[in-house]
Design an enzyme around this catalytic site. Structure first.
Site, PDB file in Angstrom:
ATOM      1  N   TRP A  21       6.426  24.809   5.774  1.00 17.96           N
ATOM      2  CA  TRP A  21       5.417  23.310   6.026  1.00 17.96           C
ATOM      3  C   TRP A  21       5.491  22.850   7.283  1.00 17.96           C
ATOM      4  O   TRP A  21       6.647  22.777   7.760  1.00 17.96           O
ATOM      5  CB  TRP A  21       5.642  22.476   4.935  1.00 17.96           C
ATOM      6  CG  TRP A  21       4.739  21.216   4.813  1.00 17.96           C
ATOM      7  CD1 TRP A  21       3.347  21.198   4.898  1.00 17.96           C
ATOM      8  CD2 TRP A  21       5.258  19.924   5.111  1.00 17.96           C
ATOM      9  NE1 TRP A  21       3.054  19.818   5.030  1.00 17.96           N
ATOM     10  CE2 TRP A  21       3.941  19.113   5.057  1.00 17.96           C
ATOM     11  CE3 TRP A  21       6.399  19.017   5.180  1.00 17.96           C
ATOM     12  CZ2 TRP A  21       3.899  17.687   5.236  1.00 17.96           C
ATOM     13  CZ3 TRP A  21       6.264  18.010   5.230  1.00 17.96           C
ATOM     14  CH2 TRP A  21       5.255  17.069   5.238  1.00 17.96           C
ATOM     15  N   ASP A  49       9.576  29.372   0.424  1.00 18.01           N
ATOM     16  CA  ASP A  49       8.637  28.836  -0.001  1.00 18.01           C
ATOM     17  C   ASP A  49       7.328  28.532   0.784  1.00 18.01           C
ATOM     18  O   ASP A  49       7.485  28.336   2.062  1.00 18.01           O
ATOM     19  CB  ASP A  49       9.106  27.270  -0.330  1.00 18.01           C
ATOM     20  CG  ASP A  49       8.172  26.495  -0.935  1.00 18.01           C
ATOM     21  OD1 ASP A  49       7.695  26.920  -2.204  1.00 18.01           O
ATOM     22  OD2 ASP A  49       7.585  25.268  -0.250  1.00 18.01           O
ATOM     23  N   TYR A  54      -0.635  25.090   3.472  1.00 20.13           N
ATOM     24  CA  TYR A  54       0.146  25.065   4.885  1.00 20.13           C
ATOM     25  C   TYR A  54      -0.638  25.811   5.957  1.00 20.13           C
ATOM     26  O   TYR A  54      -0.965  27.092   5.961  1.00 20.13           O
ATOM     27  CB  TYR A  54       1.622  25.789   4.590  1.00 20.13           C
ATOM     28  CG  TYR A  54       2.235  24.913   3.728  1.00 20.13           C
ATOM     29  CD1 TYR A  54       2.015  23.879   3.155  1.00 20.13           C
ATOM     30  CD2 TYR A  54       3.666  25.437   3.129  1.00 20.13           C
ATOM     31  CE1 TYR A  54       2.753  23.111   2.122  1.00 20.13           C
ATOM     32  CE2 TYR A  54       4.486  24.764   2.280  1.00 20.13           C
ATOM     33  CZ  TYR A  54       4.054  23.756   1.775  1.00 20.13           C
ATOM     34  OH  TYR A  54       4.775  22.925   0.900  1.00 20.13           O
ATOM     35  N   SER A 157       4.614  20.622  -8.864  1.00 17.78           N
ATOM     36  CA  SER A 157       5.006  19.896  -7.851  1.00 17.78           C
ATOM     37  C   SER A 157       4.404  18.315  -7.685  1.00 17.78           C
ATOM     38  O   SER A 157       3.127  18.313  -7.823  1.00 17.78           O
ATOM     39  CB  SER A 157       4.616  20.621  -6.527  1.00 17.78           C
ATOM     40  OG  SER A 157       5.198  19.892  -5.382  1.00 17.78           O
ATOM     41  N   TRP A 212      12.204  19.174  -2.071  1.00 18.78           N
ATOM     42  CA  TRP A 212      11.666  19.422  -0.519  1.00 18.78           C
ATOM     43  C   TRP A 212      11.968  18.045   0.103  1.00 18.78           C
ATOM     44  O   TRP A 212      12.305  17.094  -0.533  1.00 18.78           O
ATOM     45  CB  TRP A 212      10.016  19.715  -0.742  1.00 18.78           C
ATOM     46  CG  TRP A 212       8.976  18.589  -1.541  1.00 18.78           C
ATOM     47  CD1 TRP A 212       8.712  18.553  -2.825  1.00 18.78           C
ATOM     48  CD2 TRP A 212       8.552  17.465  -0.685  1.00 18.78           C
ATOM     49  NE1 TRP A 212       7.742  17.740  -3.077  1.00 18.78           N
ATOM     50  CE2 TRP A 212       7.636  16.820  -1.848  1.00 18.78           C
ATOM     51  CE3 TRP A 212       8.506  16.885   0.509  1.00 18.78           C
ATOM     52  CZ2 TRP A 212       6.898  15.704  -1.645  1.00 18.78           C
ATOM     53  CZ3 TRP A 212       7.667  15.770   0.682  1.00 18.78           C
ATOM     54  CH2 TRP A 212       6.848  15.282  -0.345  1.00 18.78           C
ATOM     55  N   ALA A 216      14.012  14.230   4.752  1.00 18.67           N
ATOM     56  CA  ALA A 216      12.923  13.416   5.043  1.00 18.67           C
ATOM     57  C   ALA A 216      12.316  13.472   6.187  1.00 18.67           C
ATOM     58  O   ALA A 216      12.227  12.714   7.122  1.00 18.67           O
ATOM     59  CB  ALA A 216      13.616  11.870   4.928  1.00 18.67           C
ATOM     60  N   GLY A 289      13.812  23.136   5.961  1.00 15.23           N
ATOM     61  CA  GLY A 289      12.664  23.274   7.178  1.00 15.23           C
ATOM     62  C   GLY A 289      13.372  23.367   8.552  1.00 15.23           C
ATOM     63  O   GLY A 289      14.461  22.806   8.628  1.00 15.23           O
ATOM     64  N   GLN A 295      18.647  24.762  14.667  1.00 12.17           N
ATOM     65  CA  GLN A 295      18.708  23.710  13.523  1.00 12.17           C
ATOM     66  C   GLN A 295      19.043  24.525  12.037  1.00 12.17           C
ATOM     67  O   GLN A 295      19.861  23.985  11.517  1.00 12.17           O
ATOM     68  CB  GLN A 295      17.268  23.022  13.397  1.00 12.17           C
ATOM     69  CG  GLN A 295      16.830  21.992  14.429  1.00 12.17           C
ATOM     70  CD  GLN A 295      15.370  21.563  14.213  1.00 12.17           C
ATOM     71  OE1 GLN A 295      14.701  22.257  13.320  1.00 12.17           O
ATOM     72  NE2 GLN A 295      14.966  20.905  15.008  1.00 12.17           N
TER      73      GLN A 295
END
Ligand code: NDP
Length: 330
Positions: A21, A49, A54, A157, A212, A216, A289, A295
């Site tokens: 996403w 996912d 997206y 979802s 997900w 945040a 993500g 990261q």
């Protein structure tokens, strides 16, 4: 990497997974997307996912191209897509291009298979509930897609516990397959559904969860503690709404305290936040993500931090999140 059953199903999903996403087909280029997928797969991540909406379908195209280039054995990973919003979103789509009705779910599934260049999806989710479609139509459509071998499991979802239970009841009455999983937001700053509303259905139907935004959208890395850094998700103009909702003193104040706690524990804020999600046994997998390989490399270490989350540390976290004054210790 450890693997957990997806709810009461026999499907083994890696406890950390990877989603696209905002990033794929949008914020980052094809080369970085490819490196991220390789880093994830090599670390044992087996679930990727995605969703029709997206980057208006480009995220699936990018992922499909990468999967094809790597040529990983199709039985070695789990792939998902989600439908409801249409490719262009509810506002810009025609009435037949959205929703959980038979036409849209079936066409969205076919289109996702094409973009992802695969023969079947392991998981196919209704991205949101749809009050304008009878539950039986949605459940029957998903059941048909399963029988046709186009999807293996279906899920929801951001549905309520009541909606998920209704789907299960309709499935039971009609000898159909109900939803195996729900994909809710879950992180230190957003906990209600997973920790309260769903508690009963974790027990009764053995619901799996693919959670997900565990950080945040980056707030829980601590990088917004002292202002807005350049080159981050919440600087993207299209996400001003997300910034307004999240970069608020109440939340940032808590993250500042949590960041200090992470330091005291000799770890980083992102790892503390991810390990905290992993600690919840009702979470089947934490979808990561990342916009940079560094990261993802950091986040992949999250499981090693769960040991630091002793009862005492969990209580400290609780007192920060609840904003309750800490009781003096005698
Ligand atoms: P996170 O909350 O973990 O946010 C990920 C973002 O945070 C990254 O793209 C990056 O953004 C930043 N970040 C991550 N790790 C670090 C780090 N170590 N240091 C600094 N910054 C970091 O997850 P997402 O919101 O991306 O959600 C994960 C997945 O969940 C999605 O890809 C998607 O598959 C799924 N999802 C499902 C939804 C649904 O409705 N079902 C809704 C949203 C997501 P940057 O570098 O740009 O700041």
């Amino acid at each position: 990497m450890k693997y957990r059953n997806l709810g009461k199903s026999g499907l083994k999903v890696s406890e950390l997974s990877f989603g696209s996403w905002i990033t794929f087909g949008n914020q980052i280029d094809q080369g970085t997307s490819k490196e991220l997928m390789k880093t994830a797969y090599d670390a044992g991540i087996n679930f990727f996912d995605n969703a029709e909406i997206y980057a208006e379908g480009r995220s699936e195209e990018v992922m499909g191209k990468i999967l094809k280039e790597f040529g990983w054995s199709r039985d070695s990973y789990i792939l998902s897509s989600k439908a409801f919003f249409g490719i262009r979103g509810l506002e810009s789509s025609k009435p037949t291009q959205t929703g959980n009705n038979r036409k849209h779910l079936t066409e969205a599934c076919h289109q996702a298979l094409k973009r992802l260049q695969v023969e079947y999806l392991d998981l196919f989710l209704c991205h949101r509930p749809d009050k304008s479609t009878p539950m039986e139509e949605t459940v029957r459509t998903m059941n048909t897609l399963i029988e046709q071998g186009k999807i293996f499991y279906w899920g929801t979802s951001e549905w309520s516990a009541q909606e998920i239970m209704e789907a299960h009841m309709v499935a039971r009455e009609n000898h159909l397959i109900g939803p195996t999983l729900e994909q809710p937001q879950y992180n230190m700053l957003h906990r209600e559904k997973v920790e309260n509303e769903f508690l009963q259905i974790f027990k009764t139907v053995g619901l799996g969860t693919t959670i997900w935004s565990p950080l945040a959208s980056g707030i829980l890395t601590g990088k917004y503690n002292d202002g807005m850094p350049d080159d981050t998700r919440l600087n993207l103009e299209e996400l001003n709404w997300l910034k307004d909702r999240n970069v608020v003193e109440e939340k940032i104040g808590k993250v500042r305290q949590l960041t200090q706690l992470a330091k005291d524990l000799d770890t980083s804020m992102p790892l503390l936040a991810l390990a905290w999600c992993l600690k919840n046994e009702n979470v089947s997998t934490v979808i990561l993500g990342a916009s940079k390989v560094s990261q993802l490399e950091e986040n992949l270490k999250a499981a090693s931090v769960t040991d630091k989350l002793t009862e005492e540390v969990m209580e400290k976290i609780e007192s920060i999140l609840d904003n309750k004054p800490r009781l003096p210790s005698f």
